[in-house]
Scaffold this motif. Structure first.
Motif, PDB file in Angstrom:
ATOM      1  N   LYS A   1     -14.704 -62.740 -97.292  1.00  0.00           N
ATOM      2  CA  LYS A   1     -15.455 -63.797 -96.620  1.00  0.00           C
ATOM      3  C   LYS A   1     -14.577 -64.768 -95.856  1.00  0.00           C
ATOM      4  O   LYS A   1     -14.939 -65.212 -94.754  1.00  0.00           O
ATOM      5  CB  LYS A   1     -16.301 -64.560 -97.643  1.00  0.00           C
ATOM      6  CG  LYS A   1     -17.167 -65.643 -97.015  1.00  0.00           C
ATOM      7  CD  LYS A   1     -18.094 -66.272 -98.046  1.00  0.00           C
ATOM      8  CE  LYS A   1     -18.986 -67.331 -97.394  1.00  0.00           C
ATOM      9  NZ  LYS A   1     -19.935 -67.929 -98.387  1.00  0.00           N
ATOM     10  N   TRP A   2     -13.409 -65.095 -96.419  1.00  0.00           N
ATOM     11  CA  TRP A   2     -12.634 -66.195 -95.855  1.00  0.00           C
ATOM     12  C   TRP A   2     -11.305 -65.797 -95.230  1.00  0.00           C
ATOM     13  O   TRP A   2     -10.829 -66.484 -94.319  1.00  0.00           O
ATOM     14  CB  TRP A   2     -12.387 -67.254 -96.935  1.00  0.00           C
ATOM     15  CG  TRP A   2     -13.650 -67.931 -97.345  1.00  0.00           C
ATOM     16  CD1 TRP A   2     -14.319 -67.798 -98.529  1.00  0.00           C
ATOM     17  CD2 TRP A   2     -14.439 -68.839 -96.564  1.00  0.00           C
ATOM     18  NE1 TRP A   2     -15.452 -68.558 -98.544  1.00  0.00           N
ATOM     19  CE2 TRP A   2     -15.553 -69.226 -97.348  1.00  0.00           C
ATOM     20  CE3 TRP A   2     -14.307 -69.377 -95.279  1.00  0.00           C
ATOM     21  CZ2 TRP A   2     -16.522 -70.099 -96.885  1.00  0.00           C
ATOM     22  CZ3 TRP A   2     -15.269 -70.260 -94.826  1.00  0.00           C
ATOM     23  CH2 TRP A   2     -16.357 -70.621 -95.615  1.00  0.00           C
TER      24      TRP A   2
ATOM     25  N   PRO B   1     -10.292 -70.744 -96.542  1.00  0.00           N
ATOM     26  CA  PRO B   1      -9.255 -69.724 -96.385  1.00  0.00           C
ATOM     27  C   PRO B   1      -7.937 -70.116 -97.060  1.00  0.00           C
ATOM     28  O   PRO B   1      -7.277 -69.280 -97.688  1.00  0.00           O
ATOM     29  CB  PRO B   1      -9.089 -69.636 -94.862  1.00  0.00           C
ATOM     30  CG  PRO B   1     -10.392 -70.078 -94.313  1.00  0.00           C
ATOM     31  CD  PRO B   1     -10.867 -71.137 -95.250  1.00  0.00           C
ATOM     32  N   VAL B   2      -7.573 -71.393 -96.942  1.00  0.00           N
ATOM     33  CA  VAL B   2      -6.347 -71.861 -97.596  1.00  0.00           C
ATOM     34  C   VAL B   2      -6.487 -71.757 -99.105  1.00  0.00           C
ATOM     35  O   VAL B   2      -5.563 -71.313 -99.808  1.00  0.00           O
ATOM     36  CB  VAL B   2      -6.035 -73.317 -97.180  1.00  0.00           C
ATOM     37  CG1 VAL B   2      -4.870 -73.868 -98.004  1.00  0.00           C
ATOM     38  CG2 VAL B   2      -5.716 -73.392 -95.695  1.00  0.00           C
TER      39      VAL B   2
ATOM     40  N   ILE C   1     -12.566 -68.649-104.794  1.00  0.00           N
ATOM     41  CA  ILE C   1     -13.238 -69.575-103.885  1.00  0.00           C
ATOM     42  C   ILE C   1     -13.265 -71.000-104.436  1.00  0.00           C
ATOM     43  O   ILE C   1     -13.038 -71.956-103.712  1.00  0.00           O
ATOM     44  CB  ILE C   1     -14.664 -69.085-103.588  1.00  0.00           C
ATOM     45  CG1 ILE C   1     -14.608 -67.763-102.803  1.00  0.00           C
ATOM     46  CG2 ILE C   1     -15.449 -70.121-102.807  1.00  0.00           C
ATOM     47  CD1 ILE C   1     -15.968 -67.131-102.540  1.00  0.00           C
ATOM     48  N   GLY C   2     -13.551 -71.171-105.726  1.00  0.00           N
ATOM     49  CA  GLY C   2     -13.685 -72.506-106.300  1.00  0.00           C
ATOM     50  C   GLY C   2     -12.415 -72.967-106.981  1.00  0.00           C
ATOM     51  O   GLY C   2     -11.477 -72.195-107.204  1.00  0.00           O
ATOM     52  N   GLY C   3     -12.398 -74.268-107.321  1.00  0.00           N
ATOM     53  CA  GLY C   3     -11.238 -74.788-108.039  1.00  0.00           C
ATOM     54  C   GLY C   3     -11.013 -76.256-107.773  1.00  0.00           C
ATOM     55  O   GLY C   3     -11.820 -76.923-107.124  1.00  0.00           O
ATOM     56  N   PRO C   4      -9.900 -76.791-108.262  1.00  0.00           N
ATOM     57  CA  PRO C   4      -9.597 -78.211-108.070  1.00  0.00           C
ATOM     58  C   PRO C   4      -9.217 -78.514-106.627  1.00  0.00           C
ATOM     59  O   PRO C   4      -9.161 -77.615-105.780  1.00  0.00           O
ATOM     60  CB  PRO C   4      -8.418 -78.435-109.015  1.00  0.00           C
ATOM     61  CG  PRO C   4      -7.748 -77.094-109.103  1.00  0.00           C
ATOM     62  CD  PRO C   4      -8.874 -76.093-109.032  1.00  0.00           C
TER      63      PRO C   4
ATOM     64  N   PHE D   1     -14.936 -78.897 -92.631  1.00  0.00           N
ATOM     65  CA  PHE D   1     -13.743 -78.864 -93.484  1.00  0.00           C
ATOM     66  C   PHE D   1     -13.583 -77.523 -94.194  1.00  0.00           C
ATOM     67  O   PHE D   1     -12.475 -76.992 -94.312  1.00  0.00           O
ATOM     68  CB  PHE D   1     -13.817 -80.005 -94.504  1.00  0.00           C
ATOM     69  CG  PHE D   1     -12.627 -80.097 -95.405  1.00  0.00           C
ATOM     70  CD1 PHE D   1     -11.433 -80.630 -94.954  1.00  0.00           C
ATOM     71  CD2 PHE D   1     -12.702 -79.655 -96.728  1.00  0.00           C
ATOM     72  CE1 PHE D   1     -10.324 -80.724 -95.799  1.00  0.00           C
ATOM     73  CE2 PHE D   1     -11.608 -79.740 -97.567  1.00  0.00           C
ATOM     74  CZ  PHE D   1     -10.418 -80.279 -97.098  1.00  0.00           C
ATOM     75  N   LYS D   2     -14.701 -76.970 -94.669  1.00  0.00           N
ATOM     76  CA  LYS D   2     -14.614 -75.734 -95.455  1.00  0.00           C
ATOM     77  C   LYS D   2     -14.110 -74.556 -94.631  1.00  0.00           C
ATOM     78  O   LYS D   2     -13.566 -73.600 -95.191  1.00  0.00           O
ATOM     79  CB  LYS D   2     -15.960 -75.395 -96.078  1.00  0.00           C
ATOM     80  CG  LYS D   2     -17.040 -74.972 -95.088  1.00  0.00           C
ATOM     81  CD  LYS D   2     -18.317 -74.579 -95.810  1.00  0.00           C
ATOM     82  CE  LYS D   2     -19.396 -74.090 -94.836  1.00  0.00           C
ATOM     83  NZ  LYS D   2     -20.620 -73.679 -95.563  1.00  0.00           N
TER      84      LYS D   2
END
Length: 268
Positions: free
Chosen positions: A183-184, A232-233, A241-244, A226-227
């Protein structure tokens, strides 16, 4: 005090006490704990040992708090410290009907106590789960600074260890979520990663403010959401995909590892 499935045994036991000349105890019978479907718990129907809950990454106080609330109440209060339970429990306010054990409610209690447990204690508790994932070099001292990044998102120690593990992988070993990559980390996404990577590499000071400035300035220059840049980063450096927050994650793994992971992400 025991389950009401023993009511039928009581007359026989009274006779035994009397035959032996012993003083009769006061028998108290409380309703059984049922499963979520209101059926009696058994080993084949949801009943588990305390050790199994421990292996599932549940905290002792969460299990105690959940069990106490199954058969007893004190107003509308849900959360109790151990001292409160000692002070308040007097055998009154016991439920007159059977309670249903809800595993989801237990996880709710556990997530609360994960957030409330002191960091040094949480580092000690989660360390065996981190070792199980192969990171045997991790110590309580090295784990404690990493705990805050994931404990708000975790419901148990296993999920907390899974999150912390993302910080411990070397770039060559980092597993990537295939859906996140597809996806990214497209051609467009990789271009964003490359630009951010080069700008981070050029930073004289690798700190939170500088990292945020690099990312936000680049996003503003493109005029995109922003996303479109951050995701991608994120996938490149975390594998998922998720996280802090990105700056917090980058600082936790360090500049060299951040750049190495972004380089690897560009090859996927």
């Amino acid at each position: 005090i025991r389950g009401d499935d023993h009511v039928s045994n009581t007359p026989k036991q009274i006779l035994i006490y009397q035959a032996l000349g012993w003083e009769l105890p006061v028998f108290g019978h409380v309703p059984m704990i049922l499963g979520k479907d209101r059926q009696k718990l058994s080993k084949r129907h949801g009943a588990r040992s305390v050790v199994e809950y421990q292996n599932d990454g549940l905290l002792p106080h969460a299990l105690v708090n959940c069990l106490v609330r199954l058969g007893w109440s004190h107003g509308d209060q849900e959360l109790f410290s151990m001292q409160e339970l000692i002070d308040l429990f007097d055998g009154k306010n016991l439920n007159s009907s059977a309670s249903a054990f809800d595993p989801d409610k237990l996880l709710w209690f556990n997530a609360h106590y994960l957030r409330e447990t002191p960091l040094d204690d949480l580092a000690r508790l989660v360390l065996p789960f981190i070792h199980q994932k192969g990171f045997t070099g991790a110590t309580e001292a090295s784990t404690e600074p990493l705990v805050p990044l994931y404990r708000e998102r975790a419901k148990n120690l296993i999920e907390l260890a899974d999150g912390i593990a993302q910080l411990l992988y070397k770039s060559a070993d980092l597993p990537y979520d295939e859906a996140g990559v597809a996806k990214w980390l497209t051609d467009e996404g990789k271009e964003h990663v490359k630009v951010i990577r080069d700008q981070l590499a050029a930073l004289p000071s690798f700190d939170k403010e500088s990292i945020e400035h690099v990312i936000h300035s680049y996003v503003e220059s493109l005029g995109v959401k922003f996303k479109m840049v951050a995701q991608p980063v994120r996938v490149a450096i975390t594998g998922v995909i998720g996280g802090p927050g990105l700056p917090e994650f980058m600082l936790a793994i360090g500049k060299d590892e951040t750049l190495a992971r972004m380089d690897r992400g560009l090859t996927l």
